[in-house]
Design an enzyme around this catalytic site. Structure first.
Site, short mmCIF file in Angstrom:
data_model
loop_
_atom_site.label_atom_id
_atom_site.label_comp_id
_atom_site.label_asym_id
_atom_site.label_seq_id
_atom_site.Cartn_x
_atom_site.Cartn_y
_atom_site.Cartn_z
N PHE A 129 0.87 -1.17 0.00
CA PHE A 129 0.00 0.00 0.00
C PHE A 129 0.91 1.22 0.00
CE2 PHE A 129 -2.30 3.54 1.84
CZ PHE A 129 -3.44 3.55 1.06
N ASP A 214 9.35 2.20 1.77
CA ASP A 214 8.18 2.94 2.23
C ASP A 214 8.00 2.63 3.72
OD1 ASP A 214 5.61 3.71 2.99
OD2 ASP A 214 4.68 3.12 1.10
N LYS A 243 2.71 9.78 8.65
CA LYS A 243 2.01 9.29 9.83
C LYS A 243 2.70 9.76 11.12
CE LYS A 243 -0.23 5.33 7.60
NZ LYS A 243 -1.63 5.73 7.73
#
Length: 399
Positions: A129, A214, A243
């Site tokens: 993702f 990532d 995040k």
């Protein structure tokens, strides 16, 4: 009443009035133990006093100037990231998706300025993702994200993790980089083995490709080190983060070596809000806490406690709690005989907030500041939820 908000998210009929630490309180005053952290965003919990002070102080000075002038707090944050990681340069964005877009552009541009513009393809891995932009849904490769949005953005190839024959077949002279998450959060808490990361690093070195990691979900202390890849000992070329780096404030960053970023010169990329003074002040406040070795050691200790709780519940409710997955304070389990989303709903009725992921996984990402007592509390609520599911019903628990 029809909501004016575009219905692209499956919103619960639940709204929170305020939060403190690992707890959220709804409009009726009911308390929920938050083991989702806004999808691993609130790394230091809700309303951490150090972050609140930093934000208020900056808010009283200046919010936005754009990148046409220097932003000292951003320069300070970039230097701190460079000093403590593999990176030599940093680009600030507003989200993980934007950071990943920057990483892909950086990899393609690096080969273009080296006289190889045909090297633009990026290999990603099933279960990934990487974001929701048009390019990042192509990088993610998950059909439900792609369908209905026209032709898939060109230049992304995807293979199964650890299928080395498939990887060999797809890598060509047009391949610019390999892109992978050290822990596939949305993909079901699948931890990439150290041997796999080492082999990918060697492959990139041998073929002149860049290695992009990532770490949007796995970074910023989530596994007990600042970046999850540090456990493997490899050195990436580019790492993306978001995040937790903002502790709840929208912020992303793309970290890179100067070699990887060689093509990113004046005018090749840009952002209006990325690196704004508010985000930079909060980012520095997050680093004040997360980059403390003693803090990261406590994260590791709490990760052990969380795994013990999951194992305890697994022993009692093995019919529901299958394979345990994840690392650090990003853990969960494969639900058996029941949908993960139904387990998450049962947990919510017990006052515990969790997340579902692919592979029918129930995912926990508590704040890094969670206490041992709160972890034990979460274990008890998980056990109660499993009991309710086993009985074929649901029961509510006052927090």
């Amino acid at each position: 009443m029809t909501s004016p908000i575009l219905p692209v998210a499956a919103r619960l009929d639940l709204a929170f009035e305020y939060g403190k630490g690992a707890w959220l309180y709804d409009q009726d005053g009911k308390a929920y133990l938050d083991f989702a952290s806004g999808i691993a965003v609130n790394a230091l919990g809700h309303c951490h006093p150090h972050l609140v002070r930093a934000l208020k102080k900056q808010a009283g000075k200046i919010w936005h100037t754009s990148n046409t002038v220097r932003i000292p707090e951003g320069e300070r944050l970039a230097q701190r990231l460079v000093d403590s990681t593999f990176a030599e340069v940093v680009y600030f964005a507003n989200s993980g998706g934007e950071a990943n877009e920057a990483a892909v552009k950086m990899a393609r541009r690096r080969h273009a300025v080296a006289g190889r513009p045909e090297r633009y393809r990026i290999v990603t891995f099933e279960g990934a993702f990487h974001g929701r932009t048009l390019a990042m849904i192509a990088a993610t490769g998950h059909p439900p994200y792609i369908e209905g949005f026209g032709p898939k953005v060109e230049g992304f190839d995807q293979v199964r993790l650890d299928d080395w024959d498939a990887l060999e077949a797809v890598v060509t002279d047009q391949t610019a980089a390999l892109m992978i998450e050290p822990i596939q959060g949305e993909g079901g808490l699948r931890v990439v083995k150290t041997e796999t990361l080492e082999r990918l690093r060697r492959m990139c070195d041998e073929r002149g490709m860049l290695l992009i990691l990532d770490e949007v979900q796995s970074g910023v202390g989530r596994t007990g080190r600042f970046f999850a890849h540090e456990w493997s000992g490899i050195v990436p070329d580019i790492v993306t983060v978001a995040k937790g780096i903002g502790g709840g404030f929208p912020m992303g960053a793309c970290l890179a070596t100067r070699h990887a970023a060689e093509g990113m010169t004046l005018g090749t990329h840009g952002t209006t809000f990325g690196g704004n003074p508010l985000a930079m002040a909060v980012g520095n406040a997050v680093l004040d806490i997360v980059q403390d070795d003693a803090f990261l050691a406590r994260v590791l200790n709490k990760a052990v406690l969380l795994r013990r709780q999951l194992k305890r519940v697994q022993r009692v409710y093995g019919r529901l709690v299958g394979e345990l997955r994840g690392e650090g304070l990003l853990q969960g389990f494969c639900a058996r005989g029941v949908e993960a989303r139904d387990v998450v709903a049962a947990l919510r009725e017990q006052g515990l907030i969790a997340l579902a992921a692919r592979d029918n996984v129930v995912r926990f990402a508590p704040p890094l500041t969670v206490t041992a007592k709160e972890i034990a509390d979460a274990g008890a609520r998980l056990e109660a939820a499993c009991g309710a599911l086993t009985r074929g019903g649901r029961s509510s628990r006052a927090a």
